[in-house]
Design a protein around this motif. Structure first.
Motif, PDB file in Angstrom:
ATOM      1  N   GLU A 451       0.832  -1.197   0.000  1.00  0.00           N
ATOM      2  CA  GLU A 451       0.000   0.000   0.000  1.00  0.00           C
ATOM      3  C   GLU A 451       0.869   1.250   0.000  1.00  0.00           C
ATOM      4  O   GLU A 451       0.647   2.193  -0.788  1.00  0.00           O
ATOM      5  N   ARG A 452       1.881   1.270   0.855  1.00  0.00           N
ATOM      6  CA  ARG A 452       2.765   2.429   0.961  1.00  0.00           C
ATOM      7  C   ARG A 452       3.590   2.626  -0.315  1.00  0.00           C
ATOM      8  O   ARG A 452       3.781   3.754  -0.774  1.00  0.00           O
ATOM      9  N   TYR A 453       4.063   1.531  -0.906  1.00  0.00           N
ATOM     10  CA  TYR A 453       4.867   1.619  -2.126  1.00  0.00           C
ATOM     11  C   TYR A 453       4.066   2.258  -3.266  1.00  0.00           C
ATOM     12  O   TYR A 453       4.558   3.160  -3.965  1.00  0.00           O
ATOM     13  N   LEU A 454       2.839   1.805  -3.452  1.00  0.00           N
ATOM     14  CA  LEU A 454       2.022   2.335  -4.544  1.00  0.00           C
ATOM     15  C   LEU A 454       1.678   3.802  -4.316  1.00  0.00           C
ATOM     16  O   LEU A 454       1.674   4.606  -5.264  1.00  0.00           O
ATOM     17  N   ARG A 455       1.405   4.194  -3.089  1.00  0.00           N
ATOM     18  CA  ARG A 455       1.088   5.589  -2.795  1.00  0.00           C
ATOM     19  C   ARG A 455       2.274   6.494  -3.070  1.00  0.00           C
ATOM     20  O   ARG A 455       2.110   7.660  -3.474  1.00  0.00           O
ATOM     21  N   GLU A 456       3.490   5.957  -2.875  1.00  0.00           N
ATOM     22  CA  GLU A 456       4.693   6.788  -3.038  1.00  0.00           C
ATOM     23  C   GLU A 456       5.254   6.749  -4.458  1.00  0.00           C
ATOM     24  O   GLU A 456       5.824   7.749  -4.918  1.00  0.00           O
ATOM     25  N   GLN A 457       5.084   5.625  -5.166  1.00  0.00           N
ATOM     26  CA  GLN A 457       5.788   5.451  -6.435  1.00  0.00           C
ATOM     27  C   GLN A 457       4.906   5.658  -7.673  1.00  0.00           C
ATOM     28  O   GLN A 457       5.443   5.846  -8.767  1.00  0.00           O
ATOM     29  N   ILE A 458       3.604   5.602  -7.535  1.00  0.00           N
ATOM     30  CA  ILE A 458       2.708   5.753  -8.685  1.00  0.00           C
ATOM     31  C   ILE A 458       2.078   7.147  -8.654  1.00  0.00           C
ATOM     32  O   ILE A 458       1.561   7.573  -7.615  1.00  0.00           O
ATOM     33  N   THR A 459       2.138   7.835  -9.772  1.00  0.00           N
ATOM     34  CA  THR A 459       1.603   9.199  -9.879  1.00  0.00           C
ATOM     35  C   THR A 459       0.112   9.151 -10.187  1.00  0.00           C
ATOM     36  O   THR A 459      -0.314   8.438 -11.107  1.00  0.00           O
ATOM     37  N   TYR A 460      -0.663   9.909  -9.428  1.00  0.00           N
ATOM     38  CA  TYR A 460      -2.108   9.939  -9.671  1.00  0.00           C
ATOM     39  C   TYR A 460      -2.395  10.800 -10.897  1.00  0.00           C
ATOM     40  O   TYR A 460      -1.977  11.948 -10.997  1.00  0.00           O
ATOM     41  N   ASN A 461      -3.123  10.247 -11.877  1.00  0.00           N
ATOM     42  CA  ASN A 461      -3.435  10.961 -13.120  1.00  0.00           C
ATOM     43  C   ASN A 461      -4.715  10.360 -13.706  1.00  0.00           C
ATOM     44  O   ASN A 461      -4.762   9.173 -14.014  1.00  0.00           O
ATOM     45  N   GLU A 462      -5.756  11.179 -13.833  1.00  0.00           N
ATOM     46  CA  GLU A 462      -7.021  10.702 -14.388  1.00  0.00           C
ATOM     47  C   GLU A 462      -7.053  10.745 -15.910  1.00  0.00           C
ATOM     48  O   GLU A 462      -7.958  10.170 -16.525  1.00  0.00           O
ATOM     49  N   PHE A 463      -6.086  11.419 -16.532  1.00  0.00           N
ATOM     50  CA  PHE A 463      -6.126  11.627 -17.985  1.00  0.00           C
ATOM     51  C   PHE A 463      -5.032  10.818 -18.671  1.00  0.00           C
ATOM     52  O   PHE A 463      -4.165  11.358 -19.361  1.00  0.00           O
ATOM     53  N   ILE A 464      -5.084   9.522 -18.471  1.00  0.00           N
ATOM     54  CA  ILE A 464      -4.067   8.643 -19.035  1.00  0.00           C
ATOM     55  C   ILE A 464      -4.584   8.005 -20.313  1.00  0.00           C
ATOM     56  O   ILE A 464      -5.786   7.957 -20.575  1.00  0.00           O
TER      57      ILE A 464
END
Length: 750
Positions: A451-464
Motif C-alpha cells: 500500500e505504501r509503495y504504490l502511494r509513493e511510487q505511482i503518480t495519480y493521473n485521471e487523464f491517461i
C-alpha cells in the motif's frame, strides 16, 4: 408519412435534449431532408443500387451544410468546407492510433449523417419495399442508445416514438389488407383507416402504460443474468467511445448496472464531475467507503464479479448475518439518492436492507461450502426513484492493528480456491512484490508495505491513455506508465498480494464524500467514485486498504498487547460478533417495504399507487378512454344517417342491453311488438317509432315536417323508458333470491 416523421423527430428531439454538444437542434432538419429525399427516391423509378450511394453523398452534403452554418459568418463556404474537412481528418487520424479526441463538431456531423440516413431508409422501406420493421427498428435503436447514455428524462420522446411506431405498424398492416381487398374486389368502408387508427391509438397507449407499470421485470433473475453477460463488451465499447468523443456532455452517473457493473475494465481517461449523486448518514464514524460491488477475478485487462447466483431476498435475511468474523459492529446507514437506479450501496459488509432486493450471492444459499453467505452486489427489487431513501445494516470491522498482525493463517479452502487466482503474467511482478515486502514479518505488514509503495511510487493521473491491448495492465502500470487513478492503484496491490499467497480482491463504490456537519450527512458526488482493496484475515474477514495516493490513508487503532490465543478466540467469545441465534438487531430493522415504481405519464400520482393500485388506475384509465372512444365512434357512425335511421339503430342497441336482441329475420313491426311486450311502459312509443321508421323508408315523399318533429320528440321518452327498465331489472336481480325447485323434483321446462 406523418407517423414516420413523428418517430424520427422524436429521436432527433431526444438527441437535442441530451445536450451532448452545441448545434444538435439541426438534427430535425437532417431528418426532414432525409425523409423527403427517401420519399422522392422511393416514388421514382430509379433503382436502389443508384439511390443508396447517392443518399450517402447527399447525406455528407447535408451534414456539411448544416454543420458549416455554425462556423463564423466571416468565412466563405469554401473556407468552411476546408475547415470541416481538416477537422474531420484530424479526428480520423487520432481515432486510428487510439488517441483521445476533443472535437465535438465531428460528433455533430456524425449525428447529422446518422439522422439523414435513418430517415432516408425509413422512407425507402416504407414506400418502395413496403416493409414495417426496417422503418421502426433503426430509429428505435438510436433512441434507446441515446436515452441510456444521456442526461435528463426522455420519457416524452420515448412515448411519442412508441405511439407513432405502433400506429404506423397498424396503418401499414391495414394498407396491405386494403390492397388485398381491392385485388379481390371485396367491398369495404373507405373510412376504416380512421377506425383502425383510433383503436390502434387506444391500444398503443394502454400497452405503453402497462409496460411502464411493470418495471420489476427488469430485476428478474434471467434478465439480470442476460444483462450481466453483455456488460463486458458494452463497457469496452463505452471506453472506445470515450476516446473518440472525450469532451461531450456525458450523463452524470457512472456506467454499469445501475452505477457499477459486474465488470471493471481498466481503460483510458476518466471523466467525472461534481454532480451530487446521493447523501448518506451512518450511525458511527467507523466508515470509509460506500460499497456497490466486489470483484474476485483478475483478467489481465480488468476485474470481474463471477458470482452466478442471483436471488430475491426479503428486507432482512438472517442468513447474511452469519459471518462468524470477530470484532464486528452493526452499523446503520440511510441513503437518499438523487438519480434513479436499482443499485443499492452500503458500508462493507451489508447484511440487511429496508426493501426487498435481488442480490448476487457468493454461493447457493441452500448449500453450505463453509463460506459465509454474502451479497457481492444488491439491487432493489423495484428501481428507486430520485429523492427516494433506503436504509442498510452492515457488519463493519473494528479490528485493530495488533490483532490483524497475528492473523496470518491458515486460510479456509473457500478463500484460497477463489481469491488467489492470477492469470499468466511476467515474473517480474512477483519479484517486485517480494522485494517490497522482504522486511515484513506478517501479512498485515506486507499489505501495508505494498500500500505504501504504490502511494509513493505511482503518480495519480485521471487523464491517461489506455494500456496497450497486448500488455497485462498491472505489469504495464508497474514497469512502464507508473501513473493512473484508483483502479490502477487497487489492481496491482491485489494482484501482488495474491502472488504472495495472501487472498485479496478489489471493490468499487464511492469514497466517503464531503461531510455536512449541519445536516449530519455525507454528500457523495460522482467524483467520489472509487475502487479500493480488501484483504482477507482469518478470524476477522475482509479488511479494507487504501493504496490510492489521492486519498488519505485509513486510520486504525493500534490495539492492546494480547496473546495469540486471546487474539484468535476471545473476540468471538466476548460477544463482538452478533450472535446468529439472537436476531434482536435484525428485528429492530423490520422496516416497511418502501419500494415503489414510477409511471412517467402519471408522475404526479406515482407515490399514491403501487402494485395492484397501478393496475387499477390503468384499468380505470382504459375504461374512460374506451367509453370516450365508443361515444366518438357512435357519433361518427350515425353522422351519415337520417334522424329515423339513427333512432332505430339506437332502439336496436338499447334492446340488446335490455335483453331483447333483434333478429335479422324480424321486420321493424315484429321487432317493435316483441320489444313493447318486454317494456310495457314505452310500448306505445316504441310501436309508433317503428311506424315512422317504416314510413321514412318506403313512402315516396318521406316524412312530413310534423312527423319528423314527432320522431324527435319520441326518442328522449323511449330512451328514458329503457333506462328505467334496465335499472329495475338490475335491482330485481340483486335483491330477489332465485327460486329453488322442490327437492326430488326436476325444475319445470321453460
Amino acid at each position: 408519412l406523418l407517423l414516420i416523421l413523428g418517430m424520427l423527430l422524436a429521436v432527433a428531439w431526444s438527441i437535442e435534449a441530451a445536450q451532448w454538444t452545441d448545434g444538435l437542434s439541426l438534427g430535425q432538419w437532417a431528418v426532414i431532408a432525409g425523409l423527403l429525399y427517401g420519399l422522392l427516391g422511393a416514388k421514382s423509378r430509379l433503382k436502389g443500387w443508384f439511390m443508396h450511394p447517392a443518399a450517402g453523398l447527399i447525406s455528407v452534403a447535408c451534414a456539411a451544410f448544416l454543420a458549416g452554418s455554425l462556423l463564423p459568418d466571416k468565412l466563405s463556404w469554401d473556407e468552411k468546407l476546408d475547415e470541416l474537412r481538416s477537422r474531420y481528418l484530424v479526428w480520423f487520424n487520432k481515432a486510428l492510433v487510439g488517441n483521445t479526441n476533443t472535437d465535438n463538431l465531428v460528433f455533430l456531423i456524425e449525428c447529422l449523417l446518422a439522422l439523414f440516413l435513418i430517415s432516408y431508409f425509413a422512407a425507402w422501406f416504407a414506400y418502395r419495399r413496403h416493409e414495417t420493421w426496417p422503418v421502426i427498428l433503426p430509429a428505435g435503436a438510436v433512441l434507446v442508445l441515446n436515452i441510456y447514455n444521456a442526461q435528463g428524462s426522455h420519457n416524452v420522446y420515448l412515448f411519442i416514438y412508441l405511439l407513432c411506431a405502433l400506429l404506423y405498424a397498424v396503418r401499414a398492416h391495414l394498407t396491405a389488407q386494403e390492397g388485398w381487398w381491392q385485388r379481390a374486389r371485396i367491398g369495404y368502408n373507405r373510412l376504416v383507416g380512421l377506425d383502425f387508427l383510433r383503436d390502434g391509438a387506444i391500444f398503443s397507449i394502454v400497452v405503453i402504460l402497462f409496460a411502464q407499470a411493470l418495471p420489476a421485470a427488469a430485476t428478474n433473475g434471467q434478465v439480470e443474468e442476460a444483462v450481466r453477460s453483455l456488460e463486458g463488451p458494452w463497457q469496452g465499447m463505452r471506453e472506445k467511445w470515450g476516446q473518440l468523443f472525450a469532451t461531450l456532455n456525458y450523463k452524470p452517473e457512472p456506467s454499469g448496472a445501475g452505477f457499477f457493473g459486474a465488470n471493471l475494465q481498466l481503460g483510458g481517461a476518466l471523466h467525472l464531475n461534481s454532480t451530487t449523486m446521493m447523501e448518506a448518514r451512518a450511525s458511527t464514524s467507523n466508515v470509509h467507503y460506500w460499497e456497490a460491488v466486489v470483484y474476485d477475478k483478475y483478467t489481465g485487462r480488468g476485474w470481474e464479479n463471477t458470482d452466478s447466483v442471483s436471488a430475491a431476498l426479503r428486507a432482512s435475511d438472517s442468513r447474511l448475518s452469519n459471518s462468524g468474523f470477530a470484532l464486528r459492529e452493526v452499523v446503520t446507514q440511510t441513503f437518499k439518492v438523487f438519480y434513479p437506479t436499482s443499485q443499492l450501496f452500503g458500508v462493507p459488509q451489508p447484511i440487511a436492507w429496508s426493501r426487498p432486493i435481488v442480490a448476487l450471492l457468493n454461493r447457493d444459499p441452500n448449500t453450505d461450502n463453509g463460506a459465509p453467505l454474502t451479497a457481492s452486489m444488491a439491487n432493489s427489487a423495484v428501481p428507486t426513484r430520485a429523492n427516494d431513501e433506503y436504509t442498510v445494516l452492515s457488519l463493519v470491522s473494528k479490528a485493530d492493528i495488533k490483532s490483524l498482525r497475528k492473523a496470518n493463517g491458515p486460510y479456509p479452502t473457500w478463500v484460497t480456491d477463489r481469491y488467489l487466482q492470477v492469470p499468466a503474467m511476467p515474473a517480474r511482478v512477483k519479484t517486485l512484490a517480494e522485494r517490497i515486502t522482504r522486511d515484513s514479518a506478517n501479512n498485515f505488514d506486507k499489505a501495508s508495505a505494498l500500500e505504501r509503495y504504490l502511494r509513493e511510487q505511482i503518480t495519480y493521473n485521471e487523464f491517461i491513455q489506455p494500456p496497450p491491448p497486448d500488455r497485462d495492465v498491472v505489469d504495464y502500470l508497474l514497469f512502464t506508465s507508473r501513473q493512473g487513478y484508483c483502479t490502477y492503484y487497487a489492481s496491482p496491490m491485489a494482484v501482488m498480494l495474491r502472488l504472495l499467497g495472501i487472498p485479496a480482491r478489489v471493490a468499487s463504490g464511492y469514497a466517503l464524500g464531503e461531510y455536512d456537519s449541519e445536516n449530519d450527512v455525507y454528500s457523495i458526488r460522482e467524483s467520489d467514485s472509487h475502487t479500493w482493496v480488501e484483504v482477507f484475515f482469518p478470524t476477522y474477514g475482509w479488511i479494507q486498504f487504501e493504496p490510492t495516493a489521492s486519498k488519505p490513508p485509513l486510520e486504525r487503532i493500534e490495539g492492546a498487547n494480547t496473546s495469540d490465543d486471546s487474539a484468535s478466540g476471545s473476540d468471538v467469545a466476548g460477544g463482538n460478533v452478533p450472535n446468529p441465534r439472537d436476531r434482536d438487531f435484525l428485528a429492530e430493522f423490520d422496516l416497511q417495504d418502501d419500494s415503489s415504481s414510477g409511471l412517467f405519464p402519471l408522475s404526479g400520482l406515482e407515490g399514491a399507487f403501487t402494485g395492484v393500485g397501478y393496475l387499477g388506475l390503468l384499468g380505470l384509465a382504459a375504461l374512460v378512454i374506451g367509453l370516450v372512444a365508443a361515444a366518438v365512434g357512435w357519433q361518427r357512425h350515425i353522422a351519415s344517417m337520417t334522424v329515423l335511421e339513427a333512432e332505430y339503430e339506437g332502439l336496436q342497441r338499447y334492446a340488446r342491453w335490455a335483453g331483447v336482441p333483434p333478429k335479422a329475420s324480424y321486420t321493424p313491426y315484429e321487432f317493435a311488438e316483441r320489444l313493447a311486450a318486454q317494456i310495457p311502459l314505452a310500448a306505445r312509443l316504441i310501436v309508433r317509432l317503428a311506424e315512422l321508421y317504416v314510413r321514412s323508408l318506403f313512402t315516396r315523399d318521406g316524412l312530413s315536417k310534423e312527423e319528423e318533429r314527432e320522431a324527435k320528440s319520441l326518442w328522449p321518452d323511449v330512451r328514458f323508458s329503457f333506462f328505467k327498465h334496465y335499472a329495475r331489472r338490475t335491482l330485481q336481480s340483486l335483491f330477489t333470491a332465485p327460486e329453488r325447485p322442490e327437492r326430488g323434483r326436476k325444475p319445470p321446462r321453460k
